[in-house]
Design an enzyme around this catalytic site. Structure first.
Site, PDB file in Angstrom:
ATOM      1  N   GLU A  24       0.839  -1.190   0.000  1.00 31.92           N
ATOM      2  CA  GLU A  24       0.000   0.000   0.000  1.00 31.92           C
ATOM      3  C   GLU A  24       0.878   1.246   0.000  1.00 31.92           C
ATOM      4  O   GLU A  24       1.740   1.417   0.853  1.00 31.92           O
ATOM      5  CB  GLU A  24      -0.884  -0.080   1.256  1.00 31.92           C
ATOM      6  CG  GLU A  24      -1.254   1.221   1.878  1.00 31.92           C
ATOM      7  CD  GLU A  24      -1.733   1.041   3.331  1.00 31.92           C
ATOM      8  OE1 GLU A  24      -1.451  -0.008   3.970  1.00 31.92           O
ATOM      9  OE2 GLU A  24      -2.362   1.970   3.817  1.00 31.92           O
ATOM     10  N   ASP A  37      -0.252  -1.537   6.140  1.00 32.45           N
ATOM     11  CA  ASP A  37       0.000  -0.991   7.469  1.00 32.45           C
ATOM     12  C   ASP A  37      -0.926  -1.624   8.495  1.00 32.45           C
ATOM     13  O   ASP A  37      -2.029  -2.045   8.172  1.00 32.45           O
ATOM     14  CB  ASP A  37      -0.223   0.526   7.473  1.00 32.45           C
ATOM     15  CG  ASP A  37       0.901   1.249   6.754  1.00 32.45           C
ATOM     16  OD1 ASP A  37       1.988   0.645   6.612  1.00 32.45           O
ATOM     17  OD2 ASP A  37       0.689   2.408   6.325  1.00 32.45           O
ATOM     18  N   ASP A  82      -2.922  -0.442  10.515  1.00 33.35           N
ATOM     19  CA  ASP A  82      -3.920   0.500  11.028  1.00 33.35           C
ATOM     20  C   ASP A  82      -5.243   0.279  10.303  1.00 33.35           C
ATOM     21  O   ASP A  82      -5.380  -0.656   9.518  1.00 33.35           O
ATOM     22  CB  ASP A  82      -3.426   1.942  10.859  1.00 33.35           C
ATOM     23  CG  ASP A  82      -3.103   2.264   9.408  1.00 33.35           C
ATOM     24  OD1 ASP A  82      -3.490   1.469   8.517  1.00 33.35           O
ATOM     25  OD2 ASP A  82      -2.471   3.299   9.154  1.00 33.35           O
ATOM     26  N   ASP A  85      -6.800   1.923   7.914  1.00 38.52           N
ATOM     27  CA  ASP A  85      -6.723   1.990   6.457  1.00 38.52           C
ATOM     28  C   ASP A  85      -6.114   0.725   5.886  1.00 38.52           C
ATOM     29  O   ASP A  85      -6.584   0.183   4.895  1.00 38.52           O
ATOM     30  CB  ASP A  85      -5.878   3.194   6.022  1.00 38.52           C
ATOM     31  CG  ASP A  85      -6.701   4.470   6.005  1.00 38.52           C
ATOM     32  OD1 ASP A  85      -7.936   4.356   6.151  1.00 38.52           O
ATOM     33  OD2 ASP A  85      -6.100   5.551   5.857  1.00 38.52           O
TER      34      ASP A  85
END
Ligand code: 28F
Length: 678
Positions: A452, A543, A545, A547
């Site tokens: 990403e 990641d 997180d 997102d």
């Protein structure tokens, strides 16, 4: 305890009572039996698939299957499954109770026969049950052999009978221990931890226990498949209990699967019909979605690979909807028929067949082979479905309209593909520009990281081993393929890049439907050409997180819908980047979860410094290599589609538009979501 006496002391054995086992035959068969169960302990995997968590849960299903068989025979309405405080499991039904009289062939009580003779169901009980799950039916004796201890209690003839076994060997004979008005069978077993265990990250052996979350799915499915059956699951460890009962059976199942989708008609179409000793039961409901979700069962066993019942069902569906559309002039004379895929777009269906002697075929033995089932299913479905369409013209027209739409989209896609082919012939470069490819050309050696964002992509490109590791940076949000027409997925640059980069293409002809391939990926199509795959490991690296997890889910949705064989063949992985770096003096430790962080901090003491990685882009290339990409030191999580039905549901809930059910579902099933959400 004067009322406790061995059954075998009964002076006048009657038909349903227990006689003295004492013949030569008894001795001889005892030896056979011991050999048989010993074999199970020597090679448990041959009988239950694995000695890990799956195998452990399988034990419960085996015992449960016997209760469900009793329900299928029409004698049992209630089943209780209890996980006890000490991790033993109790299953109890209110059926007739296992017979207690002596079985001639074994010289033992039927109870002891069921629990000590391998395949007792098939060899000794053949013909007793109308239908019985043939595939999993390795039976109670296998569970017994793999249990440290097993107790069976039978409530029958106003008496309570009991027998106990240790690692499959009876401790004494079946004994009357009391009287009771109840009827049924109760089994408690303690899985043998000499047999069942798992290995943790440190390579250590850990004991495993039965889990609520795993059982709940299976028990719910069982109650869907057997309408009117009540199953109660209780976990004494968690002080938790749930009841599964669905009056509508598989029609309720379809409603459950569609609870986040918009149905084109209500309620689901439902019918059940027996013909030539085969029972066919179906529930169908079309929605405004594009993918099809058809689940098939034979004698309550999920036939993941379909088979003759599925073929019969599909043939009937295509024929009936074409006939209806022709008759009502929805298809004009000069227009071609709908294909199978056209009529199945947006369909959710359960096909459940009951067959006397099911033949299971294919590598995983999950495809029904009995030829006679195809014709029966086809004729039943044709008849019932066309009746339904005549009686429900409004809904029938909506379904036909959906097929018309699907056909138009397919034709448009075909034209688009021809265009794409022409373009690529001109350009002659099929690979996406931002792909940093590896130099090795053997897909077996190669892996591709789907990363990403550009900054993480940059770190990954510098950190990788360029011989066998390719990097494809993905920018921004991936398309939610769940919500667009199949032909439109190619409009999305990121999806297009993945398709080209990974080498996702379809086989030329669709043997099954006989329809000509459009050359495009289609939802749920099984015709992905894995020989064109450019990397055998496809690693999603996002990641840690919100997102990141969203992007990961979108990617998994894409693979799940449009390239499921990739998941089934174990090609999809999720990278596990560390969350923390702990440093003290020269010592550096990377921690992949909070648990490990605590342990490291406890060991290193207060002076240690902790860095939390907010994103992959924050890591130095060398760090990324060492922690996440180096095959020697990294951990990858392989993505599996263990239960397609449940996964389908999760994907819908995560990605769908229905917010209420989504939140509720995520709360209810946090474990499943977090499985995908490492
Ligand atoms: C908790 C697990 O195992 N329930 C069962 C029955 C009922 C019969 C049966 C079972 C006889 C000789 C095979 C009763 N009456 N629950 C269970 N309930 N097995 S297992 O028969 C087994 C056959 O070997 C039963 C009349 N016919 C069958």
């Amino acid at each position: 305890m004067s009322n406790i006496k061995p059954v075998s002391t009964t002076t006048h054995p009657k038909a349903d009572d227990v006689a003295e086992p004492g013949s030569d035959a008894y001795t001889a068969s005892t030896i056979d039996v011991l050999e048989g169960l010993e074999a199970v302990r020597v090679r448990p995997g041959m009988y239950i698939g694995s000695t890990g968590p799956r195998g452990l849960h399988h034990l419960v299903y085996e015992i449960l299957d016997n209760s469900v068989d009793e329900a299928l025979a029409g004698y049992c309405k209630n089943i209780q499954v209890t996980i006890n405080q000490d991790n033993s499991i109790t299953v109890e039904d209110n059926g007739r109770g296992i017979p207690v009289d002596i079985v001639e062939k074994t010289g033992k009580s039927a109870v002891e026969t069921v629990f000590t003779v391998l395949h007792a169901g098939g060899k000794f009980g053949g013909g007793i049950y109308k239908v019985s799950g043939g595939l999993h039916g390795v039976g109670a004796s296998v569970v017994n052999a793999l249990s440290e201890c097993l107790e069976v209690e039978v409530y029958r003839n106003n008496k309570i009978y009991k027998q106990t076994y240790k690692r499959g060997k009876p401790e004494g004979v079946l004994t009357i221990i009391g009287s009771s008005e109840k009827q049924g069978t109760k089994v408690t077993f303690w899985p043998d931890d000499e047999i069942f265990h798992d290995i943790n990250e440190e390579g250590e052996r850990i004991t495993i226990t039965v889990e609520w979350d795993v059982l709940t799915t299976r028990l719910r499915e069982m109650s869907f498949l057997n309408k009117g059956l009540t199953i109660v699951l209780t976990d004494k460890r968690l002080d938790k209990s749930e009841t599964y009962y669905y009056e509508g059976g598989i029609a309720s199942y379809v409603e459950y699967l569609n609870d986040t989708r918009v149905p084109l008609h209500k309620p689901p179409i439902y019918f059940e019909q027996e013909r030539d000793d085969i029972v066919v039961e179906c529930a169908l409901q079309w929605t405004d979605m594009y993918a099809e979700s058809i689940y098939t069962f034979v004698n309550n066993i999920n036939t993941h690979d379909g088979g003759t019942h599925l073929t019969g069902f599909r043939n009937a569906l295509t024929r009936v909807i074409n006939d209806y559309a022709r008759k009502n002039n929805l298809l004009k004379e000069n227009e071609a028929n709908f294909t199978g895929e056209d009529v199945r777009e947006g369909l959710t269906a359960i096909v459940s067949a009951k067959v006397h002697e099911p033949q299971f075929e294919g590598q995983t033995k999950e495809r029904l082979g009995n030829r006679e089932v195809q014709g029966v299913t086809q004729s039943v479905v044709s008849e019932k479905l066309s009746d339904w369409m005549e009686l429900n013209p409004k809904a029938a027209k909506e379904i036909a309209a959906k097929a018309i739409q699907a056909r138009q989209a397919r034709e448009a896609a075909h034209k688009a593909k021809v265009l794409v082919r022409r373009q690529s012939a001109l350009e002659n470069s099929q690979l996406p520009g931002k792909l940093a490819d590896c130099s090795d050309r053997d897909p077996q050696h190669c892996e591709i990281y789907l990363v990403e964002g550009d900054s993480a992509g940059g770190s990954a490109k510098q950190g990788r081993n360029r011989v066998f590791q390719a990097i494809l940076p993905l920018r921004g949000k991936i398309l939610n393929v769940e919500r667009v027409q199949p032909s439109r997925i190619y409009d999305n640059a990121e999806v297009q890049a993945m398709i080209q980069g990974l080498g996702l293409s379809v086989k030329d002809d669709d043997e099954e439907t006989g329809s000509k391939s459009t050359g495009l990926l289609r939802p749920n199509a099984e015709n992905l050409d894995l020989s064109k795959l450019r990397y055998h490991k496809v690693i999603i690296m996002t990641d840690a997180d919100v997102d990141g997890s969203h992007i990961r889910t979108l990617l998994l949705t894409f693979f799940f819908r449009y390239a499921r064989p990739l998941i089934e063949h174990g090609h999809i992985y999720i990278a596990q980047p560390p969350l923390y770096k702990v440093e003290k003096g020269k010592r550096i430790e990377y921690c992949y979860n909070e648990h490990k962080l605590e342990a490291v901090l406890a060991e290193l003491g207060e002076k240690a410094t902790v860095q939390r990685f907010k994103g992959l882009g924050e890591m130095m290339p060398a760090q990324l290599w060492e922690t996440t990409m180096n095959p020697e030191t990294r951990t990858l999580k392989q993505v599996t589609v263990d239960d397609a039905s449940e996964a389908d549901h999760i994907f819908d809930l995560l990605m769908g538009e229905a917010v209420g059910p989504r939140r509720e579902f995520i709360e209810r099933n946090a474990h499943l979501v977090s499985n995908l959400d490492v």
